[in-house]
Design a protein around this motif. Structure first.
Motif, short mmCIF file in Angstrom:
data_model
loop_
_atom_site.label_atom_id
_atom_site.label_comp_id
_atom_site.label_asym_id
_atom_site.label_seq_id
_atom_site.Cartn_x
_atom_site.Cartn_y
_atom_site.Cartn_z
N ASP A 40 -8.09 -12.48 25.72
CA ASP A 40 -7.74 -13.47 26.13
C ASP A 40 -8.21 -14.12 27.24
O ASP A 40 -8.46 -15.00 27.68
N ARG A 43 -9.95 -16.74 25.09
CA ARG A 43 -9.28 -17.80 24.68
C ARG A 43 -8.55 -18.89 25.64
O ARG A 43 -8.90 -20.20 25.65
N GLY A 44 -9.06 -18.22 27.07
CA GLY A 44 -9.74 -18.83 28.35
C GLY A 44 -10.33 -20.38 28.50
O GLY A 44 -8.90 -21.46 29.63
N TYR A 46 -11.16 -21.85 25.98
CA TYR A 46 -10.63 -23.25 25.77
C TYR A 46 -9.75 -23.25 26.09
O TYR A 46 -9.66 -24.64 25.82
N ARG A 47 -8.85 -23.62 26.83
CA ARG A 47 -7.65 -23.40 27.77
C ARG A 47 -7.71 -24.34 28.57
O ARG A 47 -7.27 -25.48 28.84
N ALA A 48 -9.06 -23.82 29.17
CA ALA A 48 -10.00 -24.39 30.41
C ALA A 48 -9.93 -25.49 29.95
O ALA A 48 -10.37 -26.62 30.85
N ARG A 50 -9.62 -27.70 27.85
CA ARG A 50 -8.56 -28.60 27.30
C ARG A 50 -7.41 -28.81 28.18
O ARG A 50 -7.54 -30.37 28.23
N GLU A 51 -8.11 -28.14 29.00
CA GLU A 51 -6.70 -28.97 30.43
C GLU A 51 -7.80 -29.36 31.48
O GLU A 51 -7.87 -30.39 31.92
N ARG A 53 -10.66 -28.69 32.69
CA ARG A 53 -11.86 -27.87 33.90
C ARG A 53 -12.82 -27.77 33.46
O ARG A 53 -13.39 -27.48 34.62
N ILE A 60 -14.34 -29.14 22.30
CA ILE A 60 -12.82 -30.18 22.56
C ILE A 60 -12.83 -31.50 22.84
O ILE A 60 -12.65 -32.60 22.74
#
Length: 95
Positions: A40, A43-44, A46-48, A50-51, A53, A60
């Motif tokens: 996780d 994955r976080g 990549y999430r960050a 995309r957001e 951050r 990305i």
């Protein structure tokens, strides 16, 4: 103790990979991450990115220029996973 060692190994692997990415390298890591929290965390990232951050995250918001003459190219849309892995391993072993 073994669980703590595994977590530390993944943490160290991620940190070294991060340093290499920051140095401009493309990093591919194959590691066993038996615990959900480590997967996780990856994955976080990549999430960050995309957001917004994390800036300049390859794939990305940082450009990726395909090589003009790749040393190894495997069309994963055209071959099965086992075949792709075999081709990559064969290529790497020859190097």
């Amino acid at each position: 103790m073994a669980e703590a060692c595994r977590r530390e190994n993944i943490r160290r692997t991620a940190e070294v990979s991060k340093l290499m990415v920051e140095a401009g390298l493309i990093v591919i890591v194959a590691a066993i991450a038996p615990f959900r929290v480590e997967r996780d965390a990856a994955r976080g990232l990549y999430r960050a990115a995309r957001e917004g951050r994390i800036k300049d995250f390859t794939g990305i918001d940082s450009p990726y220029e395909a090589p003009l003459a790749a040393e190894c190219r495997i069309d994963t849309d055209a071959v099965e996973l086992d075949d792709a892995c075999h081709r990559l391993a064969t290529f790497l072993l020859k190097k």
